[in-house]
Write a protein that holds these residues in place. Sequence first.
Motif, PDB file in Angstrom:
ATOM      1  N   SER A 123       0.467  -1.138  -0.182  1.00  0.00           N
ATOM      2  CA  SER A 123       0.177   0.423   0.066  1.00  0.00           C
ATOM      3  C   SER A 123       0.988   1.236   0.196  1.00  0.00           C
ATOM      4  CB  SER A 123      -1.079  -0.334   1.592  1.00  0.00           C
ATOM      5  OG  SER A 123      -1.488   1.005   1.426  1.00  0.00           O
ATOM      6  N   PHE A 124       1.952   1.009   0.514  1.00  0.00           N
ATOM      7  CA  PHE A 124       2.622   2.693   0.852  1.00  0.00           C
ATOM      8  C   PHE A 124       3.689   2.474  -0.437  1.00  0.00           C
ATOM      9  CE2 PHE A 124       6.846   4.273   2.008  1.00  0.00           C
ATOM     10  CZ  PHE A 124       6.379   5.244   2.359  1.00  0.00           C
ATOM     11  N   HIS A 125       4.115   1.567  -1.305  1.00  0.00           N
ATOM     12  CA  HIS A 125       4.641   1.750  -2.168  1.00  0.00           C
ATOM     13  C   HIS A 125       4.210   2.127  -3.328  1.00  0.00           C
ATOM     14  CE1 HIS A 125       5.841  -0.466  -6.708  1.00  0.00           C
ATOM     15  NE2 HIS A 125       7.222   0.073  -6.258  1.00  0.00           N
ATOM     16  N   GLU A 126       2.337   1.800  -3.016  1.00  0.00           N
ATOM     17  CA  GLU A 126       1.380   2.090  -4.519  1.00  0.00           C
ATOM     18  C   GLU A 126       1.435   3.229  -4.358  1.00  0.00           C
ATOM     19  OE1 GLU A 126      -1.436   1.418  -7.560  1.00  0.00           O
ATOM     20  OE2 GLU A 126      -0.586  -0.011  -6.447  1.00  0.00           O
ATOM     21  N   ARG A 127       1.315   4.239  -2.970  1.00  0.00           N
ATOM     22  CA  ARG A 127       0.632   5.505  -3.243  1.00  0.00           C
ATOM     23  C   ARG A 127       1.826   6.728  -3.411  1.00  0.00           C
ATOM     24  NH1 ARG A 127      -2.652   9.099  -1.476  1.00  0.00           N
ATOM     25  NH2 ARG A 127      -2.167  10.427   0.072  1.00  0.00           N
ATOM     26  N   TYR A 128       3.156   6.663  -2.659  1.00  0.00           N
ATOM     27  CA  TYR A 128       4.458   6.700  -2.680  1.00  0.00           C
ATOM     28  C   TYR A 128       5.643   6.736  -3.460  1.00  0.00           C
ATOM     29  CZ  TYR A 128       2.629   8.792   2.074  1.00  0.00           C
ATOM     30  OH  TYR A 128       1.680   9.373   2.666  1.00  0.00           O
ATOM     31  N   PHE A 129       5.509   5.416  -4.695  1.00  0.00           N
ATOM     32  CA  PHE A 129       5.972   5.483  -5.708  1.00  0.00           C
ATOM     33  C   PHE A 129       5.726   5.193  -6.778  1.00  0.00           C
ATOM     34  CE2 PHE A 129       8.881   4.487  -1.927  1.00  0.00           C
ATOM     35  CZ  PHE A 129      10.237   4.144  -2.146  1.00  0.00           C
ATOM     36  N   LYS A 130       4.530   4.771  -6.899  1.00  0.00           N
ATOM     37  CA  LYS A 130       3.872   4.692  -8.042  1.00  0.00           C
ATOM     38  C   LYS A 130       2.907   5.579  -8.489  1.00  0.00           C
ATOM     39  CE  LYS A 130       3.144  -1.024  -9.050  1.00  0.00           C
ATOM     40  NZ  LYS A 130       2.025  -1.567  -9.364  1.00  0.00           N
ATOM     41  N   SER A 131       2.980   6.827  -6.859  1.00  0.00           N
ATOM     42  CA  SER A 131       1.863   7.870  -7.355  1.00  0.00           C
ATOM     43  C   SER A 131       2.844   9.184  -7.266  1.00  0.00           C
ATOM     44  CB  SER A 131       0.684   7.630  -6.966  1.00  0.00           C
ATOM     45  OG  SER A 131      -0.467   6.841  -7.176  1.00  0.00           O
ATOM     46  N   GLY A 132       3.955   8.664  -6.692  1.00  0.00           N
ATOM     47  CA  GLY A 132       4.848   9.836  -6.462  1.00  0.00           C
ATOM     48  C   GLY A 132       5.824  10.420  -7.690  1.00  0.00           C
ATOM     49  N   ARG A 133       6.601  11.569  -6.796  1.00  0.00           N
ATOM     50  CA  ARG A 133       7.508  11.556  -8.174  1.00  0.00           C
ATOM     51  C   ARG A 133       8.453  11.430  -8.429  1.00  0.00           C
ATOM     52  NH1 ARG A 133       8.502  18.000  -6.374  1.00  0.00           N
ATOM     53  NH2 ARG A 133       9.932  18.290  -8.816  1.00  0.00           N
ATOM     54  N   ILE A 134       9.187  11.544  -9.281  1.00  0.00           N
ATOM     55  CA  ILE A 134      10.591  10.557  -9.648  1.00  0.00           C
ATOM     56  C   ILE A 134      11.313  11.711 -10.602  1.00  0.00           C
ATOM     57  CG2 ILE A 134       9.785   9.874 -11.989  1.00  0.00           C
ATOM     58  CD1 ILE A 134      11.036   7.472 -11.825  1.00  0.00           C
ATOM     59  N   THR A 135      13.019  11.497  -9.610  1.00  0.00           N
ATOM     60  CA  THR A 135      13.372  11.750 -10.734  1.00  0.00           C
ATOM     61  C   THR A 135      14.457  11.556 -11.151  1.00  0.00           C
ATOM     62  OG1 THR A 135      13.365  14.001  -9.456  1.00  0.00           O
ATOM     63  CG2 THR A 135      15.224  14.357 -10.544  1.00  0.00           C
ATOM     64  N   MET A 136      15.319  11.294 -12.595  1.00  0.00           N
ATOM     65  CA  MET A 136      16.420  10.426 -12.844  1.00  0.00           C
ATOM     66  C   MET A 136      17.189  11.581 -13.533  1.00  0.00           C
ATOM     67  SD  MET A 136      16.187   7.343 -15.329  1.00  0.00           S
ATOM     68  CE  MET A 136      15.608   5.568 -14.521  1.00  0.00           C
ATOM     69  N   THR A 137      18.490  11.160 -12.613  1.00  0.00           N
ATOM     70  CA  THR A 137      19.523  11.858 -13.215  1.00  0.00           C
ATOM     71  C   THR A 137      20.319  10.968 -13.688  1.00  0.00           C
ATOM     72  OG1 THR A 137      20.492  11.716 -10.972  1.00  0.00           O
ATOM     73  CG2 THR A 137      19.317  13.888 -11.733  1.00  0.00           C
ATOM     74  N   ILE A 138      21.390  11.421 -15.228  1.00  0.00           N
ATOM     75  CA  ILE A 138      22.136  10.539 -15.719  1.00  0.00           C
ATOM     76  C   ILE A 138      23.751  11.241 -16.311  1.00  0.00           C
ATOM     77  CG2 ILE A 138      22.894   8.927 -17.829  1.00  0.00           C
ATOM     78  CD1 ILE A 138      19.592   8.898 -18.567  1.00  0.00           C
ATOM     79  N   ALA A 139      24.668  10.639 -15.418  1.00  0.00           N
ATOM     80  CA  ALA A 139      25.977  11.858 -15.865  1.00  0.00           C
ATOM     81  C   ALA A 139      26.911  10.381 -16.483  1.00  0.00           C
ATOM     82  CB  ALA A 139      26.425  11.817 -14.394  1.00  0.00           C
ATOM     83  N   GLY A 140      27.005  11.497 -17.349  1.00  0.00           N
ATOM     84  CA  GLY A 140      28.941  10.694 -18.531  1.00  0.00           C
ATOM     85  C   GLY A 140      28.378  10.677 -19.933  1.00  0.00           C
TER      86      GLY A 140
END
Length: 384
Positions: A123-140
Motif C-alpha cells: 500500500s505504501f509503495h502504491e501511494r508513494y512510489f507509483k504515485s509519487g514524483r520521480i527524478t532520474m539523473t544521468i551523468a557520463g
Amino acid sequence: MVFKGAGNKTAEDLSRSIDRVGGYLNAFTERDAVCIHCTLPKEHLELAMSTLLDMTFKPSFLEHEFEREKDIIANEIMASEDDLEDAGQDEFFASAYPDHPVGRRIAGSVEDVRSLTLKSLKSFHERYFKSGRITMTIAGAVDEKLAATVFRKTVKGRYKTPDAKLYKPGAAHFRASRKMVKASGSQVYFFSALPLSTQCSHDDFWNFSLISSAYGESMSSRLFMRLREKEGLCYSISSTFSLSRLGGLWGVVSSTTPAQFGKFALAYSEESQNLYTKGLSSIELKESITRIKGLLSLASDDSEYRMRRLARQFMFENTIESIDMTIGRFLESKYFSEESINSFISRNLDPSKENILLYGNVTKKTQKTGFDVFSASVSERCIS
C-alpha cells in the motif's frame, strides 16, 4: 525489498545483469528522498534505466523475502542504536523537529519494522512510489536525446500521474533546545545546529560551503586546528550544513571525554563566537575558494557524484548549474568578497540561536559545564 526481484527478474538476475557488464548497483534512503542508483559502461544505458525503473515500479514483494528482510533491517537498527554518534544524531533531529516527519529516524524502530505487514508495504509503495514524483539523473558520456527516448519508452504504461493529494508535510518548524541526554558509552558526543532558511539559493549554498571549509570542514580549518591539533581535545570535529525544502541546518559534530569536556566547551564557544563577530579573514576566504575549486575539479571525474549533484539541484530549485558554471563563480570576485561573506555570517550564524545536544557519558562534571557554558539541562530521550 526492491533488490529481492523486480519486473521479470529474480534477485539473482538483478545482481548478475549489472555485475556481468562491470556495473555497480545500490540504493540509499535519506530523510526526504529515496535513491536507487547504478554505475556501468555507457553502452548499457538502457539496461541501467530499465533495471532501476523496474525496481522502482515493479518490485516482486515476495512474502518469504519480506519476512527475512525484516530481520535484517532490525539488526541494522540495533547496530545503529549501539553507535553513540548515530543514536545521538537521531536524538538531535527528534528534539529539533518533534512535530514533523523529518524528526523521525530514517529506519524507524525495531518495533516499527516488526509490526509491518506485506500488505502495508504494498500500500505504501502504491501511494508513494507509483504515485509519487520521480527524478532520474544521468551523468557520463551519454546521448541526452537517446536517454530521454529510452526513459519515455521504459516508463510508458508503468508510471502513474502523481497524486495531487499525496501527503506533503511542508517545512519543518525548528524547536529551540539545549539539553544533555545520558547514554551508555565512554565519550560525550557534541551536536550543535542552527536552522537555515528553506528558501536558500545557489549563492547561499556556496557561501555556506566556503564558510564551512574555513571553519570546520577541512584539516586546516579553525575548529580542527585548535580543538584537535593544538589542544588535543577530540579525535575529529567537523562543521557541516544541509539545505532542504523541509528544513536546513548548519551544525558541528564532535566527541570528547568527560574529563576534557570543560576545555572543549570553552574552546568551541570561543570559536563559534569569533566566527560570528569577526567572520573570515581574507586569507581564509582565498584558501577556501581555491579548495572548493579543487574539490569540484576532482569530483567532476566521478560520475556518481555528478549524478547525485544533478538530482539535488533539480529537486531543490528545479534548475541545473553545471560544474563549469559553478567553478566560474569562483573566478569572479563579485560573488565572494570578504565583506559579503562576513555580512552573510552575521545574518545567519548567531551561536546564541543554536541547538545543543550533549549525548553519552554525561557525568556530573559534564552537567555543570553543560549548564554553565551552554545553558543546557539534563533531559530524557525524545526517542524511546
